[in-house]
Write an enzyme that holds these catalytic residues in place. Structure first.
Site, PDB file in Angstrom:
ATOM      1  N   ASP A 295      -5.305  -4.195  13.604  1.00 13.09           N
ATOM      2  CA  ASP A 295      -3.997  -5.190  13.156  1.00 13.09           C
ATOM      3  C   ASP A 295      -4.347  -6.407  13.795  1.00 13.09           C
ATOM      4  O   ASP A 295      -4.402  -6.579  15.009  1.00 13.09           O
ATOM      5  CB  ASP A 295      -2.757  -4.456  13.713  1.00 13.09           C
ATOM      6  CG  ASP A 295      -1.513  -5.345  13.370  1.00 13.09           C
ATOM      7  OD1 ASP A 295      -1.911  -6.541  13.072  1.00 13.09           O
ATOM      8  OD2 ASP A 295      -0.720  -4.508  13.141  1.00 13.09           O
ATOM      9  N   PHE A 296      -4.637  -7.646  12.919  1.00  9.93           N
ATOM     10  CA  PHE A 296      -4.808  -8.609  13.566  1.00  9.93           C
ATOM     11  C   PHE A 296      -3.769  -9.361  14.002  1.00  9.93           C
ATOM     12  O   PHE A 296      -3.850 -10.524  14.950  1.00  9.93           O
ATOM     13  CB  PHE A 296      -5.802  -9.759  12.393  1.00  9.93           C
ATOM     14  CG  PHE A 296      -5.048  -9.699  11.190  1.00  9.93           C
ATOM     15  CD1 PHE A 296      -3.517 -10.051  10.873  1.00  9.93           C
ATOM     16  CD2 PHE A 296      -5.937  -9.886   9.815  1.00  9.93           C
ATOM     17  CE1 PHE A 296      -2.978 -10.142   9.789  1.00  9.93           C
ATOM     18  CE2 PHE A 296      -5.252 -10.158   8.686  1.00  9.93           C
ATOM     19  CZ  PHE A 296      -3.805 -10.234   8.550  1.00  9.93           C
TER      20      PHE A 296
ATOM     21  N   ASN B 145       4.112 -16.064  -7.236  1.00 13.21           N
ATOM     22  CA  ASN B 145       3.687 -14.697  -7.388  1.00 13.21           C
ATOM     23  C   ASN B 145       3.796 -14.469  -5.781  1.00 13.21           C
ATOM     24  O   ASN B 145       4.262 -13.381  -5.269  1.00 13.21           O
ATOM     25  CB  ASN B 145       2.464 -14.639  -7.762  1.00 13.21           C
ATOM     26  CG  ASN B 145       2.041 -13.105  -7.930  1.00 13.21           C
ATOM     27  OD1 ASN B 145       2.739 -12.494  -8.421  1.00 13.21           O
ATOM     28  ND2 ASN B 145       0.910 -12.652  -7.426  1.00 13.21           N
TER      29      ASN B 145
ATOM     30  N   ASP C  72      -9.863  -5.191   9.305  1.00 17.73           N
ATOM     31  CA  ASP C  72      -8.749  -4.779   8.252  1.00 17.73           C
ATOM     32  C   ASP C  72      -8.048  -3.543   8.768  1.00 17.73           C
ATOM     33  O   ASP C  72      -8.615  -2.898   9.952  1.00 17.73           O
ATOM     34  CB  ASP C  72      -9.319  -4.620   6.861  1.00 17.73           C
ATOM     35  CG  ASP C  72      -8.246  -5.142   5.876  1.00 17.73           C
ATOM     36  OD1 ASP C  72      -7.056  -4.733   5.939  1.00 17.73           O
ATOM     37  OD2 ASP C  72      -8.511  -6.015   5.206  1.00 17.73           O
TER      38      ASP C  72
ATOM     39  N   TRP D 235     -14.039 -12.239  -6.152  1.00 13.52           N
ATOM     40  CA  TRP D 235     -15.167 -12.830  -5.609  1.00 13.52           C
ATOM     41  C   TRP D 235     -16.582 -13.001  -6.464  1.00 13.52           C
ATOM     42  O   TRP D 235     -17.604 -13.585  -5.880  1.00 13.52           O
ATOM     43  CB  TRP D 235     -15.307 -12.290  -4.054  1.00 13.52           C
ATOM     44  CG  TRP D 235     -14.406 -12.780  -3.490  1.00 13.52           C
ATOM     45  CD1 TRP D 235     -13.371 -11.848  -2.625  1.00 13.52           C
ATOM     46  CD2 TRP D 235     -13.640 -13.873  -3.467  1.00 13.52           C
ATOM     47  NE1 TRP D 235     -12.255 -12.377  -2.094  1.00 13.52           N
ATOM     48  CE2 TRP D 235     -12.412 -13.617  -2.537  1.00 13.52           C
ATOM     49  CE3 TRP D 235     -13.606 -15.197  -3.729  1.00 13.52           C
ATOM     50  CZ2 TRP D 235     -11.568 -14.952  -1.958  1.00 13.52           C
ATOM     51  CZ3 TRP D 235     -13.074 -16.309  -3.290  1.00 13.52           C
ATOM     52  CH2 TRP D 235     -11.828 -15.907  -2.520  1.00 13.52           C
TER      53      TRP D 235
ATOM     54  N   HIS E 163      -1.650 -17.280   3.111  1.00 13.95           N
ATOM     55  CA  HIS E 163      -0.607 -17.204   1.809  1.00 13.95           C
ATOM     56  C   HIS E 163       0.271 -16.079   1.888  1.00 13.95           C
ATOM     57  O   HIS E 163       1.174 -16.177   1.023  1.00 13.95           O
ATOM     58  CB  HIS E 163      -1.233 -17.473   0.505  1.00 13.95           C
ATOM     59  CG  HIS E 163      -2.099 -16.475  -0.234  1.00 13.95           C
ATOM     60  ND1 HIS E 163      -2.523 -16.410  -1.347  1.00 13.95           N
ATOM     61  CD2 HIS E 163      -2.328 -15.384   0.413  1.00 13.95           C
ATOM     62  CE1 HIS E 163      -2.863 -15.467  -1.656  1.00 13.95           C
ATOM     63  NE2 HIS E 163      -2.981 -14.501  -0.851  1.00 13.95           N
ATOM     64  N   ASP E 164      -0.244 -15.158   2.657  1.00 13.65           N
ATOM     65  CA  ASP E 164       0.897 -14.026   2.554  1.00 13.65           C
ATOM     66  C   ASP E 164       1.952 -14.236   3.619  1.00 13.65           C
ATOM     67  O   ASP E 164       2.834 -13.315   3.619  1.00 13.65           O
ATOM     68  CB  ASP E 164       0.077 -12.681   2.991  1.00 13.65           C
ATOM     69  CG  ASP E 164      -0.894 -12.223   2.139  1.00 13.65           C
ATOM     70  OD1 ASP E 164      -0.890 -12.393   0.885  1.00 13.65           O
ATOM     71  OD2 ASP E 164      -1.979 -11.642   2.299  1.00 13.65           O
TER      72      ASP E 164
ATOM     73  N   TYR F 190       0.680  -1.161  -0.053  1.00 14.56           N
ATOM     74  CA  TYR F 190       0.045  -0.031  -0.069  1.00 14.56           C
ATOM     75  C   TYR F 190       0.853   1.315  -0.006  1.00 14.56           C
ATOM     76  O   TYR F 190       0.761   2.109   0.850  1.00 14.56           O
ATOM     77  CB  TYR F 190      -0.785   0.141   1.286  1.00 14.56           C
ATOM     78  CG  TYR F 190      -1.943  -1.080   1.401  1.00 14.56           C
ATOM     79  CD1 TYR F 190      -2.404  -1.984   0.142  1.00 14.56           C
ATOM     80  CD2 TYR F 190      -2.298  -1.722   2.723  1.00 14.56           C
ATOM     81  CE1 TYR F 190      -3.304  -3.048   0.307  1.00 14.56           C
ATOM     82  CE2 TYR F 190      -3.280  -2.448   2.625  1.00 14.56           C
ATOM     83  CZ  TYR F 190      -3.735  -3.391   1.561  1.00 14.56           C
ATOM     84  OH  TYR F 190      -4.456  -4.260   1.904  1.00 14.56           O
TER      85      TYR F 190
HETATM   86  C1  LIG Z   1      -4.287 -10.900   0.209  1.00 15.72           C
HETATM   87  S1  LIG Z   1      -5.592  -9.678   0.706  1.00 15.72           S
HETATM   88  C2  LIG Z   1      -6.991 -10.555   1.034  1.00 15.72           C
HETATM   89  C3  LIG Z   1      -8.191  -9.723   1.089  1.00 15.72           C
HETATM   90  C4  LIG Z   1      -9.513 -10.691   1.176  1.00 15.72           C
HETATM   91  N1  LIG Z   1      -9.581 -11.468   2.200  1.00 15.72           N
HETATM   92  C5  LIG Z   1      -9.799 -11.327  -0.026  1.00 15.72           C
HETATM   93  O1  LIG Z   1      -9.685 -12.410  -0.444  1.00 15.72           O
HETATM   94  O2  LIG Z   1     -10.140 -10.539  -1.166  1.00 15.72           O
HETATM   95  C6  LIG Z   1      -4.935  -9.526   2.616  1.00 15.72           C
HETATM   96  C7  LIG Z   1      -5.821  -8.715   3.347  1.00 15.72           C
HETATM   97  O3  LIG Z   1      -5.262  -8.555   4.665  1.00 15.72           O
HETATM   98  C8  LIG Z   1      -5.255  -7.396   5.220  1.00 15.72           C
HETATM   99  N2  LIG Z   1      -4.220  -7.353   6.081  1.00 15.72           N
HETATM  100  C9  LIG Z   1      -2.859  -7.180   6.075  1.00 15.72           C
HETATM  101  N3  LIG Z   1      -2.294  -7.077   7.151  1.00 15.72           N
HETATM  102  C10 LIG Z   1      -3.134  -7.077   8.095  1.00 15.72           C
HETATM  103  C11 LIG Z   1      -3.235  -6.939   9.459  1.00 15.72           C
HETATM  104  N4  LIG Z   1      -2.149  -6.859  10.380  1.00 15.72           N
HETATM  105  N5  LIG Z   1      -4.335  -6.681  10.214  1.00 15.72           N
HETATM  106  C12 LIG Z   1      -5.566  -6.642   9.326  1.00 15.72           C
HETATM  107  N6  LIG Z   1      -5.698  -6.854   8.205  1.00 15.72           N
HETATM  108  C13 LIG Z   1      -4.424  -7.132   7.461  1.00 15.72           C
HETATM  109  C14 LIG Z   1      -5.067  -6.386   4.181  1.00 15.72           C
HETATM  110  O4  LIG Z   1      -5.380  -5.157   4.097  1.00 15.72           O
HETATM  111  C15 LIG Z   1      -5.753  -7.185   2.861  1.00 15.72           C
HETATM  112  O5  LIG Z   1      -7.237  -6.673   2.819  1.00 15.72           O
END
Ligand SMILES: C[S@@+](CC[C@H](N)C(=O)[O-])C[C@H]1O[C@@H](n2cnc3c(N)ncnc32)[C@H](O)[C@@H]1O
Length: 358
Positions: free
Chosen positions: A247-248, A313, A221, A175, A266-267, A158
């Site tokens: 922040d999760f 990727n 989020d 989706w 997967h991140d 971002y």
């Molecule tokens: C790869 S995207 C997936 C978005 C959604 N779940 C989807 O499948 O379309 C990862 C999401 O995790 C959120 N994210 C990343 N780190 C985060 C955190 N520490 N706390 C909350 N949300 C987080 C990002 O902003 C993003 O919306």
């Protein structure tokens, strides 16, 4: 007696050692991607849609403000790729959108992939220029591709508001196509209070509330994402969907019966996944569950090729990777979840459900 290789071939098919069809196609796969990206960027499909009748290359070139020669070649290539249909009249060729292009490649369609195509073209394509470095170093390539530190992954992703909106549009777009399959993979009707962790702008949440009208979904989020979702994506009309920022990895998670983690694990590395799943397990009500939505690899890693490529990727763009159902189950069970099952949808994304005992 040894069989003569040529006798086993279908008539007319050259033997693989004289014509490497597959390899040639692979080497030039990027030509196809770029043809689609460019046609979308120039608005070819939109122009043909708006016209409502087949147009000549000259008409299209004027409408998109491009050279006639370039437009002729672009339209011919799109026709070859079956994205456009051709109509001959009086020796002149006219073009119209194919059915698929009309659904997915025009801006005004509800199933439009246009904004996600822009992210692929501008961001993912740029990152993939550094795939060799990513493989050598085993890490993402934001520093080389965009000159930003990737110490905080989502700060890099971002890096400006425009980039964040493009990413959110990419997340959103799939989706409409695969969301229903994912939320229907298991019967989620017993779960009335759902939390979509990292739920972005709510595209999957919308699919959830449409399939399960009795549920409410809280999208949790990052603050920037929640702000942007409210500004650009969400219709406040759906009272069953609300947002909570945080922040999760750090903040208290909302209480829920079901936590959805779609394209989240997967991140991240295994360690970070277990850290997050531990937090989810702690917040989850007894009898509740976690639904992991990901592109699952076959157990022996031999496919599907889409998931294998997505895993590359993830190397180029994140800290994570794609995994098998058993690998996700191991992460979930390390956090305490039991009775873990997975369901394949036959599309890109699949579902793994784990329970917290009563
Ligand atoms: C790869 S995207 C997936 C978005 C959604 N779940 C989807 O499948 O379309 C990862 C999401 O995790 C959120 N994210 C990343 N780190 C985060 C955190 N520490 N706390 C909350 N949300 C987080 C990002 O902003 C993003 O919306």
């Amino acid at each position: 007696m040894a069989e003569h290789p040529e006798t086993t071939l279908t008539q007319g098919t050259p033997p693989a050692d004289t014509y490497p069809r597959k390899i040639l196609e692979y080497l030039e796969g990027f030509l196809i991607s770029k043809t689609v990206f460019t046609s979308c960027e120039l608005g070819v499909f939109d122009v043909l849609h708006t016209a409502g009748r087949p147009l000549s290359a000259k008409d299209v070139s004027k409408a998109i403000g491009a050279s006639l020669d370039g437009t002729e070649r672009l339209l011919a290539a799109c026709a070859g790729l079956q994205l456009l249909q051709t109509h001959c009249d009086d020796g002149q060729v006219f073009y119209s959108n194919s059915d698929e292009a009309s659904i997915y490649l025009i801006r005004s369609s509800p199933s439009s992939l246009l904004q996600s195509i822009q992210y692929r073209s501008e961001t993912i394509y740029t990152c993939w220029q550094y795939l060799t470095d990513a493989v050598r170093e085993g890490r993402n390539q934001y520093e080389k591709a965009f000159g930003v530190s990737s110490k905080d992954l989502f700060e890099a992703l971002y890096r400006c508001d425009e980039e964040m909106v493009k990413f959110m549009q990419l997340m959103n777009s799939i989706w409409n196509i695969c969301g229903k399959d994912v939320v229907k993979a298991f019967d989620l009707s017993p779960f009335k209070v759902i939390c979509d962790l990292g739920g972005c702008s709510g595209a999957l949440a919308k699919q959830c509330t449409s399939v399960y009208p009795e549920c409410t979904v809280t999208i949790f989020d990052l603050p920037r994402v929640v702000r942007m979702s409210r500004e650009h994506f969400v219709s406040e009309a759906d009272l069953r969907i609300n947002f909570q920022q945080g922040d999760f990895f750090k903040d208290t998670l909302p209480e829920a019966d079901l936590y959805v983690l779609a394209r989240i694990l997967h991140d991240w590395t295994d360690e970070r996944c277990i850290e997050l799943l531990n937090r989810v397990y702690g917040a989850c009500k007894p009898g509740g569950a976690v639904l992991v939505v990901e592109a699952l690899l076959y157990e022996d890693g031999s496919g599907p090729v889409t998931a294998q490529l997505y895993s590359l990727n993830m190397l180029v763009q994140t800290e994570g990777k794609e995994r098998t159902a058993a690998q996700y189950a191991a992460l979930m069970s390390a956090a305490g979840f039991t009775n873990i099952q997975h369901r394949l949808t036959g599309k890109i994304y699949d579902a793994v459900l784990g329970h917290k005992e009563d």
